[in-house]
Scaffold this motif. Structure first.
Motif, PDB file in Angstrom:
ATOM      1  N   THR A  77      86.642 -11.660  80.093  1.00 20.63           N
ATOM      2  CA  THR A  77      87.711 -12.356  79.387  1.00 20.63           C
ATOM      3  C   THR A  77      87.624 -13.834  79.738  1.00 20.63           C
ATOM      4  OG1 THR A  77      89.173 -10.436  79.429  1.00 20.63           O
ATOM      5  CG2 THR A  77      90.201 -12.577  79.062  1.00 20.63           C
ATOM      6  N   VAL A  78      87.339 -14.664  78.741  1.00 20.33           N
ATOM      7  CA  VAL A  78      87.224 -16.110  78.953  1.00 20.33           C
ATOM      8  C   VAL A  78      88.600 -16.723  78.750  1.00 20.33           C
ATOM      9  CG1 VAL A  78      86.088 -18.236  78.238  1.00 20.33           C
ATOM     10  CG2 VAL A  78      84.844 -16.068  78.145  1.00 20.33           C
ATOM     11  N   GLN A  79      89.177 -17.251  79.838  1.00 19.08           N
ATOM     12  CA  GLN A  79      90.504 -17.870  79.741  1.00 19.08           C
ATOM     13  C   GLN A  79      90.413 -19.355  79.446  1.00 19.08           C
ATOM     14  OE1 GLN A  79      91.893 -16.439  83.680  1.00 19.08           O
ATOM     15  NE2 GLN A  79      93.547 -15.467  82.536  1.00 19.08           N
ATOM     16  N   ALA A  80      89.382 -20.018  79.984  1.00 22.36           N
ATOM     17  CA  ALA A  80      89.239 -21.452  79.738  1.00 22.36           C
ATOM     18  C   ALA A  80      87.799 -21.863  79.996  1.00 22.36           C
ATOM     19  CB  ALA A  80      90.177 -22.259  80.633  1.00 22.36           C
ATOM     20  N   MET A  81      87.371 -22.919  79.277  1.00 24.43           N
ATOM     21  CA  MET A  81      86.058 -23.516  79.491  1.00 24.43           C
ATOM     22  C   MET A  81      86.218 -25.034  79.440  1.00 24.43           C
ATOM     23  SD  MET A  81      82.510 -23.125  77.301  1.00 24.43           S
ATOM     24  CE  MET A  81      83.259 -23.816  75.819  1.00 24.43           C
ATOM     25  N   VAL A  82      85.702 -25.721  80.460  1.00 29.56           N
ATOM     26  CA  VAL A  82      85.804 -27.171  80.546  1.00 29.56           C
ATOM     27  C   VAL A  82      84.398 -27.765  80.497  1.00 29.56           C
ATOM     28  CG1 VAL A  82      86.637 -29.131  81.903  1.00 29.56           C
ATOM     29  CG2 VAL A  82      87.898 -26.973  81.917  1.00 29.56           C
ATOM     30  N   LEU A  83      84.234 -28.833  79.703  1.00 28.65           N
ATOM     31  CA  LEU A  83      82.918 -29.432  79.506  1.00 28.65           C
ATOM     32  C   LEU A  83      82.840 -30.814  80.124  1.00 28.65           C
ATOM     33  CD1 LEU A  83      82.620 -28.745  75.665  1.00 28.65           C
ATOM     34  CD2 LEU A  83      82.054 -27.207  77.536  1.00 28.65           C
ATOM     35  N   SER A  84      81.658 -31.147  80.616  1.00 31.93           N
ATOM     36  CA  SER A  84      81.356 -32.523  81.019  1.00 31.93           C
ATOM     37  C   SER A  84      80.412 -33.102  79.967  1.00 31.93           C
ATOM     38  CB  SER A  84      80.701 -32.569  82.402  1.00 31.93           C
ATOM     39  OG  SER A  84      81.588 -32.130  83.395  1.00 31.93           O
ATOM     40  N   VAL A  85      80.920 -34.056  79.174  1.00 30.83           N
ATOM     41  CA  VAL A  85      80.161 -34.622  78.069  1.00 30.83           C
ATOM     42  C   VAL A  85      79.904 -36.101  78.334  1.00 30.83           C
ATOM     43  CG1 VAL A  85      80.063 -35.002  75.580  1.00 30.83           C
ATOM     44  CG2 VAL A  85      81.246 -32.996  76.491  1.00 30.83           C
TER      45      VAL A  85
ATOM     46  N   ALA B 248      84.502 -43.808  74.776  1.00 30.52           N
ATOM     47  CA  ALA B 248      85.520 -44.765  75.226  1.00 30.52           C
ATOM     48  C   ALA B 248      86.175 -45.490  74.053  1.00 30.52           C
ATOM     49  CB  ALA B 248      84.884 -45.772  76.184  1.00 30.52           C
ATOM     50  N   MET B 249      85.463 -45.643  72.959  1.00 27.68           N
ATOM     51  CA  MET B 249      85.963 -46.401  71.823  1.00 27.68           C
ATOM     52  C   MET B 249      86.206 -45.495  70.619  1.00 27.68           C
ATOM     53  SD  MET B 249      86.121 -49.329  73.197  1.00 27.68           S
ATOM     54  CE  MET B 249      86.491 -50.330  71.766  1.00 27.68           C
ATOM     55  N   GLY B 250      86.799 -44.324  70.845  1.00 28.93           N
ATOM     56  CA  GLY B 250      87.133 -43.461  69.717  1.00 28.93           C
ATOM     57  C   GLY B 250      86.243 -42.241  69.634  1.00 28.93           C
ATOM     58  N   THR B 251      86.033 -41.746  68.412  1.00 27.33           N
ATOM     59  CA  THR B 251      85.298 -40.505  68.212  1.00 27.33           C
ATOM     60  C   THR B 251      83.834 -40.640  68.611  1.00 27.33           C
ATOM     61  OG1 THR B 251      84.642 -38.845  66.600  1.00 27.33           O
ATOM     62  CG2 THR B 251      84.779 -41.083  65.816  1.00 27.33           C
ATOM     63  N   SER B 252      83.268 -39.510  69.050  1.00 19.53           N
ATOM     64  CA  SER B 252      81.840 -39.504  69.393  1.00 19.53           C
ATOM     65  C   SER B 252      81.013 -38.827  68.315  1.00 19.53           C
ATOM     66  CB  SER B 252      81.629 -38.789  70.725  1.00 19.53           C
ATOM     67  OG  SER B 252      82.016 -37.428  70.615  1.00 19.53           O
ATOM     68  N   ILE B 253      81.627 -38.474  67.198  1.00 20.60           N
ATOM     69  CA  ILE B 253      80.848 -37.921  66.093  1.00 20.60           C
ATOM     70  C   ILE B 253      79.926 -39.013  65.547  1.00 20.60           C
ATOM     71  CG2 ILE B 253      81.012 -37.072  63.717  1.00 20.60           C
ATOM     72  CD1 ILE B 253      83.469 -35.541  64.499  1.00 20.60           C
ATOM     73  N   GLY B 254      78.665 -38.652  65.360  1.00 16.11           N
ATOM     74  CA  GLY B 254      77.675 -39.624  64.924  1.00 16.11           C
ATOM     75  C   GLY B 254      77.010 -40.363  66.071  1.00 16.11           C
ATOM     76  N   GLN B 255      77.417 -40.057  67.318  1.00 15.15           N
ATOM     77  CA  GLN B 255      76.807 -40.675  68.487  1.00 15.15           C
ATOM     78  C   GLN B 255      76.073 -39.603  69.287  1.00 15.15           C
ATOM     79  OE1 GLN B 255      80.183 -42.261  70.486  1.00 15.15           O
ATOM     80  NE2 GLN B 255      80.361 -44.074  69.179  1.00 15.15           N
ATOM     81  N   ARG B 256      74.972 -40.003  69.902  1.00 13.47           N
ATOM     82  CA  ARG B 256      74.224 -39.054  70.722  1.00 13.47           C
ATOM     83  C   ARG B 256      75.025 -38.738  71.987  1.00 13.47           C
ATOM     84  NH1 ARG B 256      69.142 -37.866  69.359  1.00 13.47           N
ATOM     85  NH2 ARG B 256      68.204 -39.066  67.662  1.00 13.47           N
ATOM     86  N   LYS B 257      75.034 -37.470  72.339  1.00 16.51           N
ATOM     87  CA  LYS B 257      75.794 -37.038  73.506  1.00 16.51           C
ATOM     88  C   LYS B 257      75.058 -35.912  74.180  1.00 16.51           C
ATOM     89  CE  LYS B 257      79.002 -36.098  70.588  1.00 16.51           C
ATOM     90  NZ  LYS B 257      78.202 -35.977  69.345  1.00 16.51           N
ATOM     91  N   ASN B 258      75.456 -35.631  75.410  1.00 12.37           N
ATOM     92  CA  ASN B 258      74.813 -34.573  76.178  1.00 12.37           C
ATOM     93  C   ASN B 258      75.879 -33.821  76.968  1.00 12.37           C
ATOM     94  OD1 ASN B 258      72.834 -32.975  77.442  1.00 12.37           O
ATOM     95  ND2 ASN B 258      72.800 -34.355  79.205  1.00 12.37           N
ATOM     96  N   ILE B 259      75.858 -32.478  76.843  1.00 10.69           N
ATOM     97  CA  ILE B 259      76.749 -31.637  77.639  1.00 10.69           C
ATOM     98  C   ILE B 259      76.008 -31.327  78.930  1.00 10.69           C
ATOM     99  CG2 ILE B 259      78.059 -29.485  77.728  1.00 10.69           C
ATOM    100  CD1 ILE B 259      77.897 -29.471  74.651  1.00 10.69           C
ATOM    101  N   SER B 260      76.461 -31.926  79.999  1.00  8.96           N
ATOM    102  CA  SER B 260      75.733 -31.809  81.259  1.00  8.96           C
ATOM    103  C   SER B 260      76.212 -30.650  82.117  1.00  8.96           C
ATOM    104  CB  SER B 260      75.851 -33.113  82.053  1.00  8.96           C
ATOM    105  OG  SER B 260      77.224 -33.435  82.264  1.00  8.96           O
ATOM    106  N   GLN B 261      77.519 -30.359  82.118  1.00 11.84           N
ATOM    107  CA  GLN B 261      78.056 -29.307  82.957  1.00 11.84           C
ATOM    108  C   GLN B 261      79.172 -28.546  82.249  1.00 11.84           C
ATOM    109  OE1 GLN B 261      79.201 -31.478  86.569  1.00 11.84           O
ATOM    110  NE2 GLN B 261      77.556 -30.423  87.654  1.00 11.84           N
ATOM    111  N   VAL B 262      79.395 -27.314  82.680  1.00  8.50           N
ATOM    112  CA  VAL B 262      80.504 -26.492  82.191  1.00  8.50           C
ATOM    113  C   VAL B 262      81.167 -25.816  83.384  1.00  8.50           C
ATOM    114  CG1 VAL B 262      79.540 -26.043  79.899  1.00  8.50           C
ATOM    115  CG2 VAL B 262      78.967 -24.524  81.800  1.00  8.50           C
ATOM    116  N   ALA B 263      82.447 -25.523  83.248  1.00  8.24           N
ATOM    117  CA  ALA B 263      83.191 -24.757  84.251  1.00  8.24           C
ATOM    118  C   ALA B 263      84.058 -23.743  83.518  1.00  8.24           C
ATOM    119  CB  ALA B 263      84.053 -25.687  85.112  1.00  8.24           C
ATOM    120  N   PHE B 264      84.253 -22.572  84.131  1.00 10.19           N
ATOM    121  CA  PHE B 264      84.961 -21.476  83.475  1.00 10.19           C
ATOM    122  C   PHE B 264      86.080 -20.931  84.349  1.00 10.19           C
ATOM    123  CE2 PHE B 264      80.871 -21.429  81.372  1.00 10.19           C
ATOM    124  CZ  PHE B 264      81.180 -21.108  80.057  1.00 10.19           C
TER     125      PHE B 264
END
Length: 406
Positions: free
Chosen positions: A393-401, A311-327
């Motif tokens: 053929t992967v056209q798109a991948m969407v992440l829930s982070v 919410a406050m800018g980049t998440s580099i250096g912050q702990r994160k979790n990829i919970s879901q993906v959609a293709f």
């Protein structure tokens, strides 16, 4: 040792080497007669700068470009639209990168050449007709890919523009580019043998790519299957060193080049499992009409560092979790694509979708289903890994982070 490079440009034969350029009489490609007068007379110029003993190549682009050990030289007239003559020829350095003694590749107005280090590919591009050529390192984001040393560079124009770069270690790296879509990507091809050379010939639908591959001392001239032949259909040629059959019965012969190896079998639109080659053949459990057998490829992909969901800018250096993906997928053979937070923990897609068991024997032309979990972990370097061993053929991948903003 002279000439070390030759080209045809503006109706003349050009010779280059040592510290000089010679051009033939205009439209008389075999004549360097110095007694001819006027603008059609033969041309002679000496390079007066840099280490010039080795002229690696001459490229007839919008200007005549020469690659030497210390620089890339534009041989030009006083005006852009003027032909080269004895009274207006000029030599200008366009780059001081230096060229290796490997043939250049010309794609439209751009020139691609091997850097003098032998481990990088550079591009000389022209911003407009009036501008000079400017160098750029197209491997700047992947400087380690060609450390084995570059052996050959060729271009493929259809169905997309690709640079095939053969390396001294027998592997191939390929640069895929599309200026309209802003695409410039590198990928690596590793075959069951060592690639020694490559040639590209024009084709009707796609250019034909041939590799010379050394299989333990035996060389084969191998044609790469077209992309349209590698999609999931009745016949799919997506194996390495494959052999194609029509109604072969239970025994597939002609596989002596894969002796003792495990091959995959694709028959009548389905993956029929793996078999070990013995005495140059394998025996199937059933008979089919359209059969392709060869070594399985494993295609791997790893996402870059993810800087999303803060919410406050980049998440580099912050702990994160990829919970879901959609293709969004096309021509997807079920279970051919696996996904996970690491390469060692990738898993196939859910067995049930929309409350129904997925049919793992039928090709899905268009895949668009709900997102699903991949069991990621909280870390500052969460990524997504993909592994495929059958057509997709992967056209798109969407992440829930999810990110801890604090």
């Amino acid at each position: 040792g002279y000439p070390s490079a030759v080209a045809l440009y503006e109706g003349r034969t050009w010779w280059a080497g040592k510290n000089k350029f010679n051009a033939s009489v205009s439209d008389l490609y075999q004549s360097f007669d110095s007694t001819v007068e006027g603008d059609s007379k033969s041309l002679r110029r000496t390079i007066g700068f840099g280490p010039v003993d080795n002229v690696s190549w001459l490229c007839p682009a919008m200007r005549l470009i020469s690659g030497t050990a210390g620089s890339e030289i534009s041989i030009r007239s006083s005006g852009f639209s003027e032909p080269l003559t004895a009274t207006n020829i000029n030599l200008k350095e366009t780059s001081t990168q230096g060229s290796n003694a490997i043939d250049y590749v010309k794609i439209d107005r751009n020139v691609y050449f091997c850097h003098r280090s032998g481990t990088k590919v550079f591009e000389l591009s022209q911003a407009s007709e009036a501008d000079e050529y400017h160098p750029s390192d197209i491997m700047v984001l992947h400087p380690e890919m060609a450390l084995a040393g570059i052996k050959r560079i060729v271009s493929q124009r259809q169905p997309e523009t690709r640079l095939h770069v053969v390396l001294d270690d027998g592997t191939v790296i390929v640069n895929l580019q599309d200026s309209a879509e802003g695409i410039r990507a590198w990928y690596r091809l590793t075959y069951s043998g060592l690639v020694e050379d490559v040639v590209v010939l024009p084709g009707d639908q796609e250019d034909q790519v041939y590799y010379t591959i050394n299989f333990s001392g035996t060389r084969h001239f191998v044609k790469q299957a077209m992309i349209t032949e590698c999609r999931a259909s009745t016949t799919s040629k997506h194996f390495d060193s494959f052999v194609e059959y029509t109604s072969p019965g239970l025994t597939l012969t002609g596989l002596s080049h894969l002796e003792g190896l495990t091959v995959g079998v694709w028959a009548d639109g389905q993956d029929r499992g793996d078999y070990t080659v013995a005495s140059g053949s394998v025996t199937l459990s059933d008979s089919y009409t359209s059969v392709v057998a060869g070594l399985r490829y494993t295609a791997t992909w790893k996402s870059p560092k993810l800087a999303y969901a803060a919410a406050m800018g980049t998440s580099i250096g912050q702990r994160k979790n990829i919970s879901q993906v959609a293709f969004l997928l096309r021509d997807y053979y079920p279970n051919s694509l696996k996904v996970g937070p690491t390469n060692a923990t990738v898993k196939p897609f859910p067995a049930y979708e929309n409350g129904k068991l997925v049919d793992t024997t039928a090709v899905i032309e268009e895949y668009d289903h709900d997102a699903f979990g991949i069991e990621g972990s909280w870390t500052t370097d969460s990524r997504v890994h993909l592994v495929a061993n059958n057509p997709v053929t992967v056209q798109a991948m969407v992440l829930s982070v999810t990110t801890h903003d604090k």
